[in-house]
Design an enzyme around this catalytic site. Structure first.
Site, PDB file in Angstrom:
ATOM      1  N   LYS A  22     -56.047  15.389  78.745  1.00  0.00           N
ATOM      2  CA  LYS A  22     -54.955  16.023  78.042  1.00  0.00           C
ATOM      3  C   LYS A  22     -55.382  16.836  76.768  1.00  0.00           C
ATOM      4  O   LYS A  22     -54.760  18.174  76.600  1.00  0.00           O
ATOM      5  CB  LYS A  22     -54.180  14.791  77.920  1.00  0.00           C
ATOM      6  CG  LYS A  22     -52.738  15.352  76.838  1.00  0.00           C
ATOM      7  CD  LYS A  22     -51.857  14.320  76.569  1.00  0.00           C
ATOM      8  CE  LYS A  22     -52.136  13.410  75.397  1.00  0.00           C
ATOM      9  NZ  LYS A  22     -52.031  13.895  74.180  1.00  0.00           N
ATOM     10  N   ASN A  23     -56.229  16.168  75.850  1.00  0.00           N
ATOM     11  CA  ASN A  23     -56.481  16.821  74.432  1.00  0.00           C
ATOM     12  C   ASN A  23     -57.187  18.198  74.753  1.00  0.00           C
ATOM     13  O   ASN A  23     -57.593  18.562  73.679  1.00  0.00           O
ATOM     14  CB  ASN A  23     -56.925  15.894  73.629  1.00  0.00           C
ATOM     15  CG  ASN A  23     -55.566  14.891  73.312  1.00  0.00           C
ATOM     16  OD1 ASN A  23     -54.466  15.092  73.642  1.00  0.00           O
ATOM     17  ND2 ASN A  23     -55.846  13.725  72.747  1.00  0.00           N
ATOM     18  N   CYS A 116     -43.822  12.302  64.157  1.00  0.00           N
ATOM     19  CA  CYS A 116     -43.708  11.528  65.459  1.00  0.00           C
ATOM     20  C   CYS A 116     -43.816  10.107  65.286  1.00  0.00           C
ATOM     21  O   CYS A 116     -43.940  10.046  64.092  1.00  0.00           O
ATOM     22  CB  CYS A 116     -44.517  12.216  66.650  1.00  0.00           C
ATOM     23  SG  CYS A 116     -46.181  11.578  66.340  1.00  0.00           S
ATOM     24  N   ARG A 121     -47.421  13.576  60.497  1.00  0.00           N
ATOM     25  CA  ARG A 121     -48.325  14.562  61.062  1.00  0.00           C
ATOM     26  C   ARG A 121     -48.175  15.887  60.490  1.00  0.00           C
ATOM     27  O   ARG A 121     -47.373  16.798  61.070  1.00  0.00           O
ATOM     28  CB  ARG A 121     -48.180  14.505  62.437  1.00  0.00           C
ATOM     29  CG  ARG A 121     -48.804  13.069  62.937  1.00  0.00           C
ATOM     30  CD  ARG A 121     -48.443  12.802  64.497  1.00  0.00           C
ATOM     31  NE  ARG A 121     -49.658  13.730  65.268  1.00  0.00           N
ATOM     32  CZ  ARG A 121     -49.924  13.663  66.550  1.00  0.00           C
ATOM     33  NH1 ARG A 121     -48.765  12.876  67.315  1.00  0.00           N
ATOM     34  NH2 ARG A 121     -50.899  14.381  66.896  1.00  0.00           N
ATOM     35  N   ASP A 305     -57.093   6.966  69.034  1.00  0.00           N
ATOM     36  CA  ASP A 305     -56.415   6.916  70.392  1.00  0.00           C
ATOM     37  C   ASP A 305     -56.819   5.546  71.283  1.00  0.00           C
ATOM     38  O   ASP A 305     -55.971   5.360  72.246  1.00  0.00           O
ATOM     39  CB  ASP A 305     -56.580   8.200  71.086  1.00  0.00           C
ATOM     40  CG  ASP A 305     -55.889   9.304  70.593  1.00  0.00           C
ATOM     41  OD1 ASP A 305     -56.104  10.443  70.968  1.00  0.00           O
ATOM     42  OD2 ASP A 305     -55.329   9.341  69.624  1.00  0.00           O
ATOM     43  N   ARG A 397     -46.691  10.837  79.312  1.00  0.00           N
ATOM     44  CA  ARG A 397     -47.057  12.249  78.590  1.00  0.00           C
ATOM     45  C   ARG A 397     -48.649  12.186  78.769  1.00  0.00           C
ATOM     46  O   ARG A 397     -49.231  13.504  78.875  1.00  0.00           O
ATOM     47  CB  ARG A 397     -46.775  12.140  77.254  1.00  0.00           C
ATOM     48  CG  ARG A 397     -45.262  12.157  77.038  1.00  0.00           C
ATOM     49  CD  ARG A 397     -44.897  12.248  75.242  1.00  0.00           C
ATOM     50  NE  ARG A 397     -45.633  13.653  74.994  1.00  0.00           N
ATOM     51  CZ  ARG A 397     -45.727  14.036  73.491  1.00  0.00           C
ATOM     52  NH1 ARG A 397     -44.840  13.363  72.831  1.00  0.00           N
ATOM     53  NH2 ARG A 397     -46.347  14.972  73.128  1.00  0.00           N
TER      54      ARG A 397
END
Ligand code: EPZ
Length: 417
Positions: A22-23, A116, A121, A305, A397
């Protein structure tokens, strides 16, 4: 809002192939707008965040064709400079479109991304760097109005090795006049993947993966084909799933080098891990060992993460473990949910003390963010009785068909829409 219903107790067994990162795909999709060229990207994961980025590209006028895990983007027809507010608010990392759009059109209007669940952030490092390259950025009514007569390369010393800021600067520098040097750059593997994608299209980026990245501005970019690297956090999460259930699984399509921090800590917890090329086998211990200290750090340190997933694992370890979250301000929200499942965790600001308990018990818990939600799901796999994880949209997500992956490995989990 969607939830998982999990009956704990099954050991995970079997084999699974890890999806694209994803990143990595998000900054690369942002980068597709820089040139007036076609990008064909393989190994695209099927995630909500990718759908959001696809919607943004379409709203800017690009054409996007999706065939399974292949996405073809033609950015030549791009004709908008306003990034839709509702999409930026849903995915704050779309802020890296600033650098890409300033490279392409010299102008972009984008909503100030809210904070978030894991902290405020801010984007101060992004704005400071882009302004030093000649961008005029005005903030009003929650919108960022960005313009430039032409970005100029310059030397940028980042106060913190921010992943997003590093990526934004690279994207702004690709067609800037002259050379840009980023010092104290983030070293994550996803930045190397971005460099590889850009260089295949004719950009001149070097040093990704180290703290000093150099970008020589070029005039135009050509059509490019690229395959996204495997997702090291999805891989790490599945490794914890095997460890916490005392299972024995094989992961295919991984890059061992990207997992060294996670492998080291899971071995400390008692997992048996064998690697072979781009596969690895992870078997969980009968009893999980506590870990004296896990400190999250920028890559190649232990990944933030993976912090929530390790907290779930250490909740049933034999002894006391300490986790120090140095990257984000408020990334322990899963702690209070794990306590509802019987965990014994005390949070002191950025430090969590986990006293392992014999077993967790199933409960109704709520996902507050992506990795915290994954951690609660892992806890449910081993908890006695039934666990209900609510608000699983957070999890979807970043995890492609998470419950199906776990079902295929023997977990008793169903998704209720
Ligand atoms: C990227 O977020 C990842 N997201 C995050 O993954 C990951 O946790 C993070 O990097 C760290 O590895 C994507 O790549 C889409 P940062 P990013 O800028 O770029 C502070 C997941 O679960 N900071 O490196 O937002 C910031 O507040 C997600 O997949 C500033 O102060 O991370 C944070 O405390 C979560 N000012 C720290 O730096 C700035 O201008 C690290 O942020 C920018 C950042």
């Amino acid at each position: 809002m969607g939830k998982y219903i999990i009956n704990g107790g099954n050991k995970l067994m079997g084999e699974v192939s890890v999806s694209g990162a994803k990143n990595s795909v998000l900054p690369i999709l942002a980068a597709t707008v820089i040139g007036e060229n076609k990008s064909t990207i393989f190994n695209i994961p099927n995630l909500r965040d990718v759908e959001i980025m696809e919607s943004i590209l379409l709203s800017l006028g690009c054409t996007v064709k999706r065939t399974g895990n292949i996405m073809e983007i033609d950015s030549k027809p791009l004709n908008q400079i306003v990034v839709p507010e509702e999409l930026v608010r849903e995915m704050r990392s779309s802020i890296i479109l600033m650098g890409a759009m300033l490279s392409r059109t010299g102008e972009v209007v984008i909503t100030y991304p809210g904070g978030c669940e894991i902290g405020p952030r801010p984007i101060d490092l992004h704005l400071k760097a882009l302004r030093s390259m000649g961008a005029i950025i005005e903030e009003s009514h929650g919108q960022l109005y960005c313009k430039t007569e032409g970005l100029k390369g310059c030397d940028i010393q980042l106060d913190y090795p921010s992943v997003g800021a590093t990526e934004n600067i690279i994207l702004a520098a690709v067609k800037a006049k002259g050379t840009t040097v980023i010092r104290n750059a983030a070293r994550e593997p996803e930045i190397i993947d971005l460099q590889n994608y850009l260089n295949k299209s004719g950009a001149k980026v070097s040093g990704a993966g180290t703290s000093v990245i150099t970008i020589e501005g070029v005039k135009e970019l050509k059509d490019v084909t690229h395959t996204i690297i495997p997702d090291r956090i999805v891989a790490g999460t599945l490794m914890v799933a095997s460890t916490i259930t005392g299972g024995d699984i094989i992961l295919n399509n991984i890059i061992v080098e990207h997992l060294l921090g996670t492998i080291a800590k899971l071995k400390e917890a008692g997992a048996l891990i064998y690697t072979n090329g781009n596969s690895l086998k992870v078997a969980g211990p009968r009893k999980v060992n506590s870990i004296e200290m896990i400190q999250t750090l920028p890559y190649p340190g232990f990944p933030t993460d993976m912090q929530a997933q390790m907290m779930a694992l250490l909740s049933i370890a034999n002894g006391t473990s300490i986790i120090c979250e140095t990257v984000f301000e408020n990334r322990f929200k899963h702690g209070e949910e794990l306590i509802r499942m019987g965990a014994n965790i005390k949070i002191f600001g950025r430090v969590a003390v986990i006293n392992g308990v014999k077993e967790l018990t199933g409960a109704k818990v709520t996902a507050k963010d992506l990795r915290g939600g994954a951690a609660l799901t892992l806890a449910g796999l081993v908890a006695k009785g039934t666990t209900e994880v609510q608000n699983i949209y957070h999890i979807e997500r970043g995890y492609e068909d998470f419950h199906i992956t776990l079902q295929n490995l023997g977990a008793d989990i169903v998704k209720i829409d």
